[in-house]
Design a protein around this motif. Structure first.
Motif, PDB file in Angstrom:
ATOM      1  N   PRO A 166       0.638  -0.972   0.270  1.00  0.00           N
ATOM      2  CA  PRO A 166       0.259   0.275   0.072  1.00  0.00           C
ATOM      3  C   PRO A 166       0.850   0.875   0.191  1.00  0.00           C
ATOM      4  O   PRO A 166       1.784   1.440   0.259  1.00  0.00           O
ATOM      5  N   ASP A 193      -7.874   0.018  -9.720  1.00  0.00           N
ATOM      6  CA  ASP A 193      -6.685  -0.284  -8.537  1.00  0.00           C
ATOM      7  C   ASP A 193      -5.628   1.398  -8.399  1.00  0.00           C
ATOM      8  O   ASP A 193      -5.447   1.151  -7.556  1.00  0.00           O
ATOM      9  N   ASN A 196      -8.000   3.691  -6.699  1.00  0.00           N
ATOM     10  CA  ASN A 196      -8.316   3.452  -5.844  1.00  0.00           C
ATOM     11  C   ASN A 196      -6.890   3.771  -4.524  1.00  0.00           C
ATOM     12  O   ASN A 196      -6.820   3.922  -3.600  1.00  0.00           O
ATOM     13  N   TYR A 197      -5.817   3.064  -5.289  1.00  0.00           N
ATOM     14  CA  TYR A 197      -3.867   3.565  -4.529  1.00  0.00           C
ATOM     15  C   TYR A 197      -4.024   5.126  -4.476  1.00  0.00           C
ATOM     16  O   TYR A 197      -3.674   5.339  -4.074  1.00  0.00           O
ATOM     17  N   GLN A 199      -5.791   7.591  -4.545  1.00  0.00           N
ATOM     18  CA  GLN A 199      -6.785   8.014  -3.686  1.00  0.00           C
ATOM     19  C   GLN A 199      -6.696   7.913  -2.191  1.00  0.00           C
ATOM     20  O   GLN A 199      -6.964   8.955  -1.370  1.00  0.00           O
ATOM     21  N   ARG A 200      -6.134   6.091  -1.708  1.00  0.00           N
ATOM     22  CA  ARG A 200      -5.854   6.399  -0.354  1.00  0.00           C
ATOM     23  C   ARG A 200      -4.561   7.070  -0.086  1.00  0.00           C
ATOM     24  O   ARG A 200      -4.838   7.904   1.007  1.00  0.00           O
ATOM     25  N   HIS A 203      -6.103  10.102   0.661  1.00  0.00           N
ATOM     26  CA  HIS A 203      -7.199  10.664   1.893  1.00  0.00           C
ATOM     27  C   HIS A 203      -6.336  10.369   3.732  1.00  0.00           C
ATOM     28  O   HIS A 203      -7.031  10.622   4.604  1.00  0.00           O
ATOM     29  N   GLU A 204      -4.870   9.585   3.297  1.00  0.00           N
ATOM     30  CA  GLU A 204      -4.733   9.372   4.581  1.00  0.00           C
ATOM     31  C   GLU A 204      -3.182   9.817   4.539  1.00  0.00           C
ATOM     32  O   GLU A 204      -2.305   9.563   5.751  1.00  0.00           O
ATOM     33  N   ARG A 206      -0.572   9.395   2.738  1.00  0.00           N
ATOM     34  CA  ARG A 206       0.468   8.748   2.203  1.00  0.00           C
ATOM     35  C   ARG A 206       1.498   8.871   1.268  1.00  0.00           C
ATOM     36  O   ARG A 206       1.426   9.909   0.349  1.00  0.00           O
TER      37      ARG A 206
END
Length: 257
Positions: A166, A193, A196-197, A199-200, A203-204, A206
């Protein structure tokens, strides 16, 4: 697993058209690095120009066997704003029988000397594991990995990247700089994929790292994306609300102080 290119392109177009345009200049919503493995001709001819048209810079992990025929072109990449990192001289995937020092002499030191010459000794010393293999020498998986990481540290590497996992939290990067996680585009990763990767990561807060191999015309192979797909993926990155930085730039931000 080879990704169906028609389905990949269709899904990619849908996601890019529907993505919000919210690029973060200072990375408050996270960051993303665009990395290219192996030092392929398509990186010079297709990938780098596509990046430059968007004001972006990539990290290119080069293998000497692949760049030697166009080494003069590769020498110009730092002046164009791109980062060069090590991917060994010959891209070995079977390193279990090797000892650390002979391995370093054969696969690292000659390439590092060339990189210092063309990019300067003060450059970020980044590395990407060929074939994602970390089993250097005998022993358990943990012993093999620890041996490899100790060698990288002795060689002055500041980071090493694989091609799975991730987006990276800052705490992971500081604790495990030789275990940077990434997403390899064009293998098992479908457009959703990748979306979403990213966007994660936003949002987080990272650090996302995308990995490309063959870009554009070339032999059909796992990991290849067309020039049009690569362009669309870059547009997806720009719309993701992430600061786009080279690996070395992001490492400095996360580990300084």
């Amino acid at each position: 697993m080879r990704v169906n290119r028609r389905h990949f392109a269709a899904g990619l177009a849908t996601l890019v058209l529907g993505a919000p345009c919210a690029r973060a200049a200072d990375g408050e919503g996270g960051a993303v690095s665009l990395t290219y493995d192996d030092g392929l001709p398509s990186h010079l001819d297709v990938a780098a120009p596509a990046l430059e048209r968007r004001g972006l810079h990539g990290t290119f992990y080069v293998t000497w066997d692949n760049i030697v025929d166009r080494v003069r072109d590769w020498e110009k990449m730092p002046a164009r704003g791109h980062e060069l990192g090590a991917h060994t001289m010959h891209h070995p995937c079977n390193i279990g029988p090797l000892g650390p020092e002979p391995f370093a002499d054969k696969e690292f030191r000659p390439l590092e000397a060339w990189l210092d010459k063309v990019a300067g000794a003060a450059r970020p010393h980044d590395f990407a594991y060929p074939c994602d293999v970390t089993d250097l020498g005998p022993g358990s998986a943990n012993i093999e990995r620890a041996r490899y990481e100790a060698l990288l540290k002795r060689l002055g590497m500041i980071s090493a990247r694989n091609s799975e996992g991730p987006p990276n939290p800052a705490t992971w990067v500081r604790r495990h700089p030789y275990r940077l996680q990434a997403l390899a585009v064009g293998y098992d990763a479908q457009p959703l994929d990748v979306f979403n990767y990213l966007q994660r990561a936003r949002h987080e807060r990272r650090w996302a790292i995308l990995v490309f191999h063959q870009v554009g015309a070339g032999p059909e192979s796992d990991g290849a994306v067309t020039a049009a797909q690569h362009e669309a993926l870059l547009d997806m990155v720009l719309a993701a609300g992430l600061a786009v930085r080279t690996v070395g730039e992001q490492m400095r931000r996360l580990t300084s102080g």
